[in-house]
Design a protein around this motif. Structure first.
Motif, PDB file in Angstrom:
ATOM      1  N   GLU A 183     -11.241   0.436  -0.788  1.00 55.81           N
ATOM      2  CA  GLU A 183     -11.965   1.443  -0.022  1.00 55.81           C
ATOM      3  C   GLU A 183     -13.454   1.444  -0.356  1.00 55.81           C
ATOM      4  O   GLU A 183     -14.263   1.952   0.409  1.00 55.81           O
ATOM      5  N   ASP A 200       0.861  -1.190   0.000  1.00 61.06           N
ATOM      6  CA  ASP A 200       0.000   0.000   0.000  1.00 61.06           C
ATOM      7  C   ASP A 200       0.892   1.234   0.000  1.00 61.06           C
ATOM      8  O   ASP A 200       1.845   1.304   0.787  1.00 61.06           O
ATOM      9  N   ASP A 201       0.594   2.185  -0.885  1.00 59.01           N
ATOM     10  CA  ASP A 201       1.437   3.379  -0.932  1.00 59.01           C
ATOM     11  C   ASP A 201       0.953   4.473   0.018  1.00 59.01           C
ATOM     12  O   ASP A 201       1.475   5.585   0.015  1.00 59.01           O
ATOM     13  N   HIS A 202      -0.052   4.178   0.851  1.00 58.38           N
ATOM     14  CA  HIS A 202      -0.446   5.081   1.931  1.00 58.38           C
ATOM     15  C   HIS A 202       0.290   4.611   3.193  1.00 58.38           C
ATOM     16  O   HIS A 202      -0.127   3.661   3.852  1.00 58.38           O
ATOM     17  N   ARG A 203       1.384   5.276   3.511  1.00 52.21           N
ATOM     18  CA  ARG A 203       2.321   4.787   4.522  1.00 52.21           C
ATOM     19  C   ARG A 203       1.669   4.576   5.883  1.00 52.21           C
ATOM     20  O   ARG A 203       1.900   3.559   6.543  1.00 52.21           O
ATOM     21  N   ASP A 263      -3.396  -3.083  -2.069  1.00 54.58           N
ATOM     22  CA  ASP A 263      -4.332  -1.966  -2.178  1.00 54.58           C
ATOM     23  C   ASP A 263      -4.897  -1.915  -3.593  1.00 54.58           C
ATOM     24  O   ASP A 263      -4.149  -1.874  -4.574  1.00 54.58           O
TER      25      ASP A 263
END
Length: 251
Positions: free
Chosen positions: A104, A10-13, A60
């Motif tokens: 999401e 996931d690139d949302h840390r 993700d």
């Protein structure tokens, strides 16, 4: 105790770190995180080489997505891999790894694409940790997990995709063997001159074959023909070796 090795992609840390920390609190789970598709593939390859391969990848669905007008930090999109493409990449590179997509929002079409790419499940990002663990353990038993509310829509999408594939296969079957060779060259991205050289035909003859292919497939462009061919399962011509017989005559 059998331990489950999970890779969170996931690139949302903040989300990735929070999820990894929650999973790591389970006594039978080991977790690592990757912030991009390429990084995930490198992690999977390195782990396999070191004999500690991952069991499950949590990917993700919106991996790599950027708001309109916003470019990647390096000013280009090179190396960006979206979530659905990563599913296929993982299943190709590491077939033993089960992939679960974290989303999401419910999206029957994308969920169907994920399953077609090789995913074993589609789970809401805001689901409970116990639900996620149930899915993780379930896919390791070769189960497929979808939210009940998505099931009807996903089945509809898969049925429609199968219908389109069947129709495309029938159209491709209407081509002559030579026309199918030309189509495979088109799928490989070859232009008319390159096809002529490969099949030992004149450019004029290749042009005629291409027109016949477009007509029989009922499309008006090479791009549309290639899309239909891929839907029918037609792969590109093998450009690595000369497997074409010298059956054609220069015209």
């Amino acid at each position: 105790m059998v331990r489950i090795r999970v890779l969170v992609v996931d690139d949302h840390r903040i989300f990735a770190e929070s999820l990894a920390a929650a999973l790591a609190a389970e006594p039978d789970v080991e977790v690592a995180a990757a912030g991009s598709g390429p990084a995930a593939l490198r992690s999977l390859e390195r782990a396999a080489t070191e004999g500690r391969r991952f069991d499950v990848a949590l990917v993700d669905a919106d991996l790599g997505a950027m708001p309109p007008g916003v470019r990647a930090a390096n000013g280009a999109e090179d190396g960006v891999v979206d979530g659905i493409s990563l599913v296929a990449g993982v299943r190709t590179a590491q077939p033993h790894v089960r992939v679960v997509v974290l989303a999401e929002r419910d999206d029957p079409r994308r969920a169907a694409l994920a399953l077609q790419a090789g995913a074993c499940g589609w789970v809401a990002k805001d689901c409970s940790l116990s639900r996620l663990l149930t899915v993780v353990r379930g896919v390791l038993r070769d189960e497929t997990h979808l939210p009940p509310a998505l099931l009807t829509g996903v089945l509809r999408e898969l049925t429609a995709a199968r219908k389109h594939r069947t129709e495309s296969e029938a159209l491709v079957e209407s081509l002559t063997p030579r026309e199918r060779e030309v189509l495979r060259c088109m799928v490989a991205g070859l232009g008319r001159k390159a096809v002529a050289e490969r099949l030992f035909l004149s450019p004029h003859t290749v042009r005629t074959h291409m027109q016949n292919v477009l007509g029989k497939l009922g499309v008006h462009s090479t791009l549309a023909a290639v899309a239909l061919a891929r839907r029918a399962g037609v792969g590109p011509a093998d450009l690595a070796g000369d497997v074409v017989e010298r059956g054609g005559q220069l015209a």
